[in-house]
Design a protein around this motif. Structure first.
Motif, PDB file in Angstrom:
ATOM      1  N   UNK A 106       0.853  -1.180   0.000  1.00  0.00           N
ATOM      2  CA  UNK A 106       0.000   0.000   0.000  1.00  0.00           C
ATOM      3  C   UNK A 106       0.893   1.235   0.000  1.00  0.00           C
ATOM      4  N   UNK A 107       0.521   2.208  -0.808  1.00  0.00           N
ATOM      5  CA  UNK A 107       1.198   3.499  -0.846  1.00  0.00           C
ATOM      6  C   UNK A 107       0.172   4.588  -0.627  1.00  0.00           C
ATOM      7  N   UNK A 108       0.591   5.651   0.073  1.00  0.00           N
ATOM      8  CA  UNK A 108      -0.307   6.768   0.303  1.00  0.00           C
ATOM      9  C   UNK A 108       0.178   7.953  -0.526  1.00  0.00           C
ATOM     10  N   UNK A 109      -0.773   8.672  -1.125  1.00  0.00           N
ATOM     11  CA  UNK A 109      -0.463   9.890  -1.863  1.00  0.00           C
ATOM     12  C   UNK A 109      -1.251  11.032  -1.230  1.00  0.00           C
ATOM     13  N   UNK A 110      -0.520  12.050  -0.778  1.00  0.00           N
ATOM     14  CA  UNK A 110      -1.152  13.226  -0.184  1.00  0.00           C
ATOM     15  C   UNK A 110      -0.940  14.387  -1.135  1.00  0.00           C
ATOM     16  N   UNK A 111      -2.032  14.996  -1.562  1.00  0.00           N
ATOM     17  CA  UNK A 111      -1.969  16.086  -2.529  1.00  0.00           C
ATOM     18  C   UNK A 111      -2.449  17.381  -1.894  1.00  0.00           C
ATOM     19  N   UNK A 112      -1.502  18.253  -1.485  1.00  0.00           N
ATOM     20  CA  UNK A 112      -1.905  19.525  -0.882  1.00  0.00           C
ATOM     21  C   UNK A 112      -2.010  20.654  -1.907  1.00  0.00           C
ATOM     22  N   UNK A 163      -3.207   0.392  -3.800  1.00  0.00           N
ATOM     23  CA  UNK A 163      -3.175  -0.919  -3.160  1.00  0.00           C
ATOM     24  C   UNK A 163      -3.001  -1.979  -4.232  1.00  0.00           C
ATOM     25  N   UNK A 164      -2.181  -2.969  -3.939  1.00  0.00           N
ATOM     26  CA  UNK A 164      -2.047  -4.141  -4.806  1.00  0.00           C
ATOM     27  C   UNK A 164      -2.680  -5.317  -4.068  1.00  0.00           C
ATOM     28  N   UNK A 165      -4.001  -5.481  -4.233  1.00  0.00           N
ATOM     29  CA  UNK A 165      -4.708  -6.508  -3.463  1.00  0.00           C
ATOM     30  C   UNK A 165      -4.614  -7.888  -4.112  1.00  0.00           C
ATOM     31  N   UNK A 166      -4.934  -8.868  -3.333  1.00  0.00           N
ATOM     32  CA  UNK A 166      -5.094 -10.220  -3.859  1.00  0.00           C
ATOM     33  C   UNK A 166      -6.581 -10.370  -4.165  1.00  0.00           C
ATOM     34  N   UNK A 167      -6.907 -10.503  -5.441  1.00  0.00           N
ATOM     35  CA  UNK A 167      -8.307 -10.614  -5.859  1.00  0.00           C
ATOM     36  C   UNK A 167      -8.702 -12.082  -5.862  1.00  0.00           C
ATOM     37  N   UNK A 168      -9.236 -12.536  -4.745  1.00  0.00           N
ATOM     38  CA  UNK A 168      -9.598 -13.939  -4.573  1.00  0.00           C
ATOM     39  C   UNK A 168     -10.786 -14.312  -5.455  1.00  0.00           C
ATOM     40  N   UNK A 169     -11.520 -13.324  -5.941  1.00  0.00           N
ATOM     41  CA  UNK A 169     -12.690 -13.624  -6.778  1.00  0.00           C
ATOM     42  C   UNK A 169     -12.288 -14.282  -8.103  1.00  0.00           C
ATOM     43  N   UNK A 170     -11.021 -14.176  -8.481  1.00  0.00           N
ATOM     44  CA  UNK A 170     -10.554 -14.814  -9.715  1.00  0.00           C
ATOM     45  C   UNK A 170     -10.525 -16.337  -9.594  1.00  0.00           C
ATOM     46  N   UNK A 171     -10.375 -16.841  -8.366  1.00  0.00           N
ATOM     47  CA  UNK A 171     -10.309 -18.297  -8.171  1.00  0.00           C
ATOM     48  C   UNK A 171     -11.484 -18.852  -7.368  1.00  0.00           C
ATOM     49  N   UNK A 172     -12.257 -17.949  -6.739  1.00  0.00           N
ATOM     50  CA  UNK A 172     -13.385 -18.394  -5.931  1.00  0.00           C
ATOM     51  C   UNK A 172     -14.547 -17.423  -6.141  1.00  0.00           C
ATOM     52  N   UNK A 173     -15.582 -17.869  -6.827  1.00  0.00           N
ATOM     53  CA  UNK A 173     -16.701 -16.988  -7.180  1.00  0.00           C
ATOM     54  C   UNK A 173     -17.557 -16.571  -5.986  1.00  0.00           C
ATOM     55  N   UNK A 198      -3.529 -11.144 -14.539  1.00  0.00           N
ATOM     56  CA  UNK A 198      -4.636 -10.504 -13.820  1.00  0.00           C
ATOM     57  C   UNK A 198      -4.433 -10.389 -12.308  1.00  0.00           C
ATOM     58  N   UNK A 199      -3.606 -11.251 -11.738  1.00  0.00           N
ATOM     59  CA  UNK A 199      -3.385 -11.155 -10.295  1.00  0.00           C
ATOM     60  C   UNK A 199      -2.520  -9.950  -9.915  1.00  0.00           C
ATOM     61  N   UNK A 200      -1.972  -9.241 -10.885  1.00  0.00           N
ATOM     62  CA  UNK A 200      -1.177  -8.039 -10.616  1.00  0.00           C
ATOM     63  C   UNK A 200      -2.017  -6.766 -10.706  1.00  0.00           C
ATOM     64  N   UNK A 201      -3.258  -6.847 -10.344  1.00  0.00           N
ATOM     65  CA  UNK A 201      -4.146  -5.678 -10.389  1.00  0.00           C
ATOM     66  C   UNK A 201      -3.744  -4.684  -9.315  1.00  0.00           C
ATOM     67  N   UNK A 202      -4.070  -3.419  -9.559  1.00  0.00           N
ATOM     68  CA  UNK A 202      -3.857  -2.405  -8.525  1.00  0.00           C
ATOM     69  C   UNK A 202      -5.106  -1.549  -8.425  1.00  0.00           C
ATOM     70  N   UNK A 203      -5.343  -1.031  -7.235  1.00  0.00           N
ATOM     71  CA  UNK A 203      -6.512  -0.208  -6.968  1.00  0.00           C
ATOM     72  C   UNK A 203      -6.059   1.121  -6.382  1.00  0.00           C
ATOM     73  N   UNK A 204      -6.789   2.172  -6.696  1.00  0.00           N
ATOM     74  CA  UNK A 204      -6.620   3.442  -6.008  1.00  0.00           C
ATOM     75  C   UNK A 204      -7.891   3.643  -5.216  1.00  0.00           C
TER      76      UNK A 204
END
Length: 171
Positions: free
Chosen positions: A1-7, A95-105, A141-147
């Motif tokens: 996880x990385x945080x971006x602060x934009x002032x 965030x670079x999450x583990x998307x478990x929905x790819x292997x478990x519906x 697909x397991x290398x997805x990232x989210x903001x």
């Protein structure tokens, strides 16, 4: 996880401008017409300072136009209200999450607009945040990232979090 602060949206020195002052020059264009300022009710200064924000971010000057204001004292009040109501920073997290929905519906897939409870003790986060951007590598697909996030925070909240993080790192 990385945080971006934009002032970057922060204004620490505000120049409130009111209605246009009618010019005696009939040929003057609208853009050259002067506007009402607060100098007459603010000790000769045409700006307002937020000293707390200036201490944190330095002097960042900006103007706000209130076309409907025709009196300097009301203009000063509206300008001060603007300074008091603005937020100090916009925070988002990558965030670079583990998307478990790819292997478990039975698990819900990550989608933009959805809200998820985010818990991260390092960043002192335990709150629901919205997914505002999603990047998917179609080859892997397991290398997805989210903001997530893009939440505006007040200076007080920003400083409290910074102090907590400093103490947490020290421990």
């Amino acid at each position: 996880m990385q945080r971006e602060i934009d002032p970057l949206d922060v204004i620490t020195r505000l120049i409130p401008l009111g209605t246009r002052i009618e010019s005696e020059d009939e040929n003057a264009a609208d853009i050259s017409q002067a506007r009402l300022t607060i100098a007459s009710v603010n000790g000769g200064l045409d700006y307002l300072d937020d000293l707390d924000l200036q201490e944190e971010f330095g002097i960042v000057e900006g103007e706000v136009i209130f076309d409907d204001v025709t009196q300097p004292n009301i203009l000063k009040t509206r300008g001060q209200q603007f300074l008091n109501s603005q937020k100090a920073s916009k925070t988002s997290y990558d965030v670079n999450p583990v998307d478990v929905s790819l292997i478990d519906s039975s698990f819900e897939a990550f989608e933009c607009g959805n809200w998820h409870q985010i818990i991260n003790p390092v960043f002192e986060i335990d709150e629901p945040l919205q997914i505002i951007e999603q990047t998917i590598d179609i080859n892997v697909p397991q290398n997805a990232s989210l903001t997530i996030g893009e939440k505006y925070k007040s200076l007080t909240h920003y400083q409290i979090e910074a102090n907590k993080k400093t103490k947490s790192v020290a421990q």
